[in-house]
Scaffold this active site. Structure first.
Site, PDB file in Angstrom:
ATOM      1  N   ASP A   1     -67.335  42.428  55.723  1.00  0.00           N
ATOM      2  CA  ASP A   1     -68.690  42.842  56.464  1.00  0.00           C
ATOM      3  C   ASP A   1     -68.460  44.356  56.702  1.00  0.00           C
ATOM      4  O   ASP A   1     -69.541  44.797  57.373  1.00  0.00           O
ATOM      5  CB  ASP A   1     -68.148  42.440  58.052  1.00  0.00           C
ATOM      6  CG  ASP A   1     -68.097  40.929  58.111  1.00  0.00           C
ATOM      7  OD1 ASP A   1     -69.034  40.237  57.190  1.00  0.00           O
ATOM      8  OD2 ASP A   1     -67.652  40.160  58.864  1.00  0.00           O
TER       9      ASP A   1
ATOM     10  N   GLN B   1     -64.912  31.136  56.383  1.00  0.00           N
ATOM     11  CA  GLN B   1     -65.883  30.110  57.331  1.00  0.00           C
ATOM     12  C   GLN B   1     -65.803  28.681  56.559  1.00  0.00           C
ATOM     13  O   GLN B   1     -65.651  27.498  57.305  1.00  0.00           O
ATOM     14  CB  GLN B   1     -67.556  30.509  57.203  1.00  0.00           C
ATOM     15  CG  GLN B   1     -67.732  31.801  58.153  1.00  0.00           C
ATOM     16  CD  GLN B   1     -69.094  32.082  58.024  1.00  0.00           C
ATOM     17  OE1 GLN B   1     -69.897  31.717  57.343  1.00  0.00           O
ATOM     18  NE2 GLN B   1     -69.056  33.317  58.715  1.00  0.00           N
TER      19      GLN B   1
ATOM     20  N   ARG C   1     -77.151  41.876  51.715  1.00  0.00           N
ATOM     21  CA  ARG C   1     -77.152  43.187  52.124  1.00  0.00           C
ATOM     22  C   ARG C   1     -76.976  44.413  50.889  1.00  0.00           C
ATOM     23  O   ARG C   1     -77.098  45.412  51.087  1.00  0.00           O
ATOM     24  CB  ARG C   1     -75.765  43.322  52.801  1.00  0.00           C
ATOM     25  CG  ARG C   1     -75.767  42.648  54.059  1.00  0.00           C
ATOM     26  CD  ARG C   1     -74.533  42.622  54.967  1.00  0.00           C
ATOM     27  NE  ARG C   1     -74.659  42.250  56.343  1.00  0.00           N
ATOM     28  CZ  ARG C   1     -73.817  41.638  57.141  1.00  0.00           C
ATOM     29  NH1 ARG C   1     -72.322  41.737  56.619  1.00  0.00           N
ATOM     30  NH2 ARG C   1     -74.086  41.447  58.269  1.00  0.00           N
TER      31      ARG C   1
ATOM     32  N   SER D   1     -64.721  37.199  65.163  1.00  0.00           N
ATOM     33  CA  SER D   1     -64.155  36.053  64.636  1.00  0.00           C
ATOM     34  C   SER D   1     -63.152  35.303  65.321  1.00  0.00           C
ATOM     35  O   SER D   1     -63.148  33.970  65.147  1.00  0.00           O
ATOM     36  CB  SER D   1     -63.568  36.497  63.124  1.00  0.00           C
ATOM     37  OG  SER D   1     -64.649  36.795  62.288  1.00  0.00           O
TER      38      SER D   1
ATOM     39  N   SER E   1     -63.739  32.283  51.448  1.00  0.00           N
ATOM     40  CA  SER E   1     -64.397  32.380  52.613  1.00  0.00           C
ATOM     41  C   SER E   1     -63.833  31.652  53.777  1.00  0.00           C
ATOM     42  O   SER E   1     -63.343  30.530  53.763  1.00  0.00           O
ATOM     43  CB  SER E   1     -65.925  31.405  52.427  1.00  0.00           C
ATOM     44  OG  SER E   1     -66.370  31.186  53.600  1.00  0.00           O
TER      45      SER E   1
ATOM     46  N   ARG F   1     -63.369  31.037  67.321  1.00  0.00           N
ATOM     47  CA  ARG F   1     -62.258  30.260  67.253  1.00  0.00           C
ATOM     48  C   ARG F   1     -61.549  30.274  68.322  1.00  0.00           C
ATOM     49  O   ARG F   1     -60.975  28.933  68.847  1.00  0.00           O
ATOM     50  CB  ARG F   1     -61.018  30.991  66.168  1.00  0.00           C
ATOM     51  CG  ARG F   1     -61.763  31.009  64.658  1.00  0.00           C
ATOM     52  CD  ARG F   1     -61.094  31.851  63.811  1.00  0.00           C
ATOM     53  NE  ARG F   1     -61.441  31.712  62.375  1.00  0.00           N
ATOM     54  CZ  ARG F   1     -62.510  32.331  61.889  1.00  0.00           C
ATOM     55  NH1 ARG F   1     -63.351  33.217  62.498  1.00  0.00           N
ATOM     56  NH2 ARG F   1     -62.776  32.154  60.678  1.00  0.00           N
TER      57      ARG F   1
ATOM     58  N   ARG G   1     -79.376  30.380  55.144  1.00  0.00           N
ATOM     59  CA  ARG G   1     -78.296  30.669  54.443  1.00  0.00           C
ATOM     60  C   ARG G   1     -77.687  29.259  53.966  1.00  0.00           C
ATOM     61  O   ARG G   1     -78.011  28.316  54.612  1.00  0.00           O
ATOM     62  CB  ARG G   1     -77.263  31.295  55.425  1.00  0.00           C
ATOM     63  CG  ARG G   1     -77.768  32.729  55.829  1.00  0.00           C
ATOM     64  CD  ARG G   1     -77.060  33.455  56.785  1.00  0.00           C
ATOM     65  NE  ARG G   1     -75.755  33.773  56.101  1.00  0.00           N
ATOM     66  CZ  ARG G   1     -74.686  34.116  57.067  1.00  0.00           C
ATOM     67  NH1 ARG G   1     -74.883  34.597  58.433  1.00  0.00           N
ATOM     68  NH2 ARG G   1     -73.600  34.381  56.508  1.00  0.00           N
TER      69      ARG G   1
ATOM     70  N   LYS H   1     -75.210  36.989  53.208  1.00  0.00           N
ATOM     71  CA  LYS H   1     -75.047  37.170  54.746  1.00  0.00           C
ATOM     72  C   LYS H   1     -76.257  37.239  55.480  1.00  0.00           C
ATOM     73  O   LYS H   1     -77.368  36.758  55.092  1.00  0.00           O
ATOM     74  CB  LYS H   1     -74.186  38.622  54.933  1.00  0.00           C
ATOM     75  CG  LYS H   1     -72.919  38.614  53.829  1.00  0.00           C
ATOM     76  CD  LYS H   1     -72.087  37.830  54.656  1.00  0.00           C
ATOM     77  CE  LYS H   1     -70.807  37.734  53.892  1.00  0.00           C
ATOM     78  NZ  LYS H   1     -69.975  36.770  54.459  1.00  0.00           N
TER      79      LYS H   1
HETATM   80  C1  S3P Z   1     -66.309  35.177  59.034  1.00  0.00           C
HETATM   81  C2  S3P Z   1     -65.993  35.117  57.697  1.00  0.00           C
HETATM   82  C3  S3P Z   1     -66.882  36.035  56.747  1.00  0.00           C
HETATM   83  C4  S3P Z   1     -67.550  37.069  57.538  1.00  0.00           C
HETATM   84  C5  S3P Z   1     -68.194  36.595  58.777  1.00  0.00           C
HETATM   85  C6  S3P Z   1     -67.129  36.255  59.690  1.00  0.00           C
HETATM   86  C7  S3P Z   1     -65.240  34.279  59.902  1.00  0.00           C
HETATM   87  O1  S3P Z   1     -68.034  35.035  56.227  1.00  0.00           O
HETATM   88  O2  S3P Z   1     -68.556  37.839  56.541  1.00  0.00           O
HETATM   89  O3  S3P Z   1     -68.641  37.764  59.478  1.00  0.00           O
HETATM   90  O4  S3P Z   1     -65.241  34.574  61.158  1.00  0.00           O
HETATM   91  O5  S3P Z   1     -64.898  33.596  59.274  1.00  0.00           O
HETATM   92  P1  S3P Z   1     -67.463  34.069  54.818  1.00  0.00           P
HETATM   93  O6  S3P Z   1     -66.613  32.931  55.266  1.00  0.00           O
HETATM   94  O7  S3P Z   1     -68.750  33.567  54.441  1.00  0.00           O
HETATM   95  O8  S3P Z   1     -66.902  35.166  54.168  1.00  0.00           O
END
Ligand code: S3P
Length: 430
Positions: free
Chosen positions: A316, A170, A347, A24, A168, A28, A123, A343
């Site tokens: 995760d 993301q 899962r 993650s 989330s 970034r 997705r 995901k």
């Molecule tokens: C992540 C956020 C999570 C996580 C993913 C990495 C990120 O997803 O499951 O593996 O780096 O922002 P979600 O934002 O869909 O929860």
């Protein structure tokens, strides 16, 4: 597609294992390094395919990235210096890569296309397309913009106050990154706090923003300078060894330099609650993130009940937690985890099906699982569904089975943890 087989552990797991840099944070660091003024040296980055795809994408956007000992040196283009990519940007398997890049590309003065592999193309993307459109973005994709490939005609963006229906990171990070290009202050609220790596990097790089837990604001159009970013090991990768060493008797494993962001440490909280013997040593801060070393010794576990409040910080780690639950004493219930269905694969369904194949009694529920512990795991031929975390979880289950567990399509492990299989075997022979 390759498969591998893991037999019952013939010895305890012993020694030190290092894990890849946090995935993650790597996405970034690459993206913010590309947008910074001047140079950003990124060390300890994750070399899994997901992050390499983001690296290729920023290069396609005109950013120069040079390999240096232990890392990468990114020559940032500043907020307004990216160039139109001449080809599609392929994010491979990575939802994070695609969703975060979409936020950046929405505010550019050019056209771009984001796509990925079959899993990523199935997705949901409406969750980011909707807020980006509210900011003025022009995005189209299959199913009314819900599915990649996404075509993005960059626009002048205006700020937004966005109430995200899902916790989330993301979604939050996509909107915050778009907010960097928008006029005014962009605000994102979420029902529960999700991982805050974007916010921590904003703070570290001096980008003006405010963080009130579930409400984050960023001021748009503020340039910032690059700075060295040292990325800690990924707790989501360490999780497989935490469970492996817990379930194989007489094990003791040391995992140095792991990111301990409080929005990511659900796996530690839950394993400790189940009776695991894990210590956090030498806590420190590195490039704005809490970091420490982990020591795990084997121990018995007992089942617990896991509710929605634990889901974002453990999101995760559910596949590997399911393996721990199968070997714990008593029942484990997981609820409020419907996000697991969207995901890299579904899962909930994947783990229910594969644990049943291994002789575990599991009930699949709409938003979670009920797992009966004390399972006598049997060897089997298992499916990974092309999901790296499912594949690694089943490999760990193999250590506790009565005979060989073979797992198909294990190439997917390359997305986050190149070398996983070898590292697991090394611990067994120490
Ligand atoms: C992540 C956020 C999570 C996580 C993913 C990495 C990120 O997803 O499951 O593996 O780096 O922002 P979600 O934002 O869909 O929860």
């Amino acid at each position: 597609m390759t498969s591998f087989s893991i037999g019952p552990a013939s010895a305890p797991l012993r020694g030190t294992v290092t894990v890849p840099g946090d995935k993650s944070i790597t996405h970034r660091a690459l993206i913010l390094g590309a947008l910074a003024d001047g140079s950003t040296r990124v060390t300890g980055y994750c070399q899994g395919e997901d992050c390499l795809n983001t690296l290729r994408a920023i290069r396609q956007l005109g950013v120069e990235v040079r390999e240096i000992p232990d890392g990468l040196e990114i020559t940032g283009k500043g907020l307004w210096g990216l160039v139109e990519p001449v080809n599609v940007l392929d994010c491979g398997n990575s939802g994070t890569g695609l969703r975060l890049l979409a936020g950046v590309l929405a505010g550019q003065g050019f056209f771009s296309v984001l796509t990925g592999d079959a899993s990523l193309r199935s997705r949901p993307m409406a969750r980011i397309v909707r807020p980006l459109k509210l900011m003025g973005a022009q995005i189209s994709g299959r199913k009314g913009g819900d599915l990649a490939p996404l075509g993005i005609q960059g626009q002048e963006l205006t700020s937004l106050v966005y109430e995200s229906p899902v916790a989330s990171a993301q979604i939050k990070s996509c909107v915050l990154l778009a907010g960097l290009f928008a006029t005014g202050t962009t605000v994102v609220t979420e029902p529960q706090k999700s991982r805050d790596h974007t916010e921590r990097l904003f703070a570290y790089l001096g980008i003006p923003f405010r963080d009130n837990g579930c409400r984050v604001e960023v001021q748009g159009r503020q340039s910032f300078k690059g700075k060295p970013i040292d990325i800690p090991g990924d707790i989501s990768a360490a999780a497989f060894f935490l469970v492996a060493a817990t379930i194989v008797p007489d094990s003791e494993v040391f995992i140095p330099n792991i990111g301990l962001n409080p929005e990511r440490t659900g796996i530690l909280d839950l394993l400790l609650k189940m009776g695991a013997d894990i210590s956090v040593l030498n806590p420190r801060t590195q490039s704005g993130e809490p970091v420490g070393d982990l020591r795990v010794r084997s121990s018995g576990l007992h089942g617990i009940s896991i509710g929605a409040e634990m889901v974002p910080k453990t999101i995760d780690e559910f596949p590997i937690l399911c393996v721990a639950a199968a070997l714990a004493e008593g029942e484990t219930r997981i609820n409020g985890a419907k996000e697991l269905r969207v995901k890299e694969t579904d899962r909930i369904h994947a783990m229910a099906t594969e644990l049943q194949r291994l002789n575990v009694s599991v009930e699949e529920e709409d938003d979670g699982l009920v797992i009966q512990g004390n399972a006598a795991l049997k060897g089997a031929v298992c499916r990974s569904y092309g999901d790296h975390r499912v594949a690694m979880s089943l490999a760990v289950a193999g250590l506790a089975a009565d005979s060989v567990v073979s797992v198909d399509e294990v190439d997917c492990i390359e997305t986050s943890f190149p070398g996983f299989h070898g590292k697991l075997l090394d611990l067994l022979t120490n």
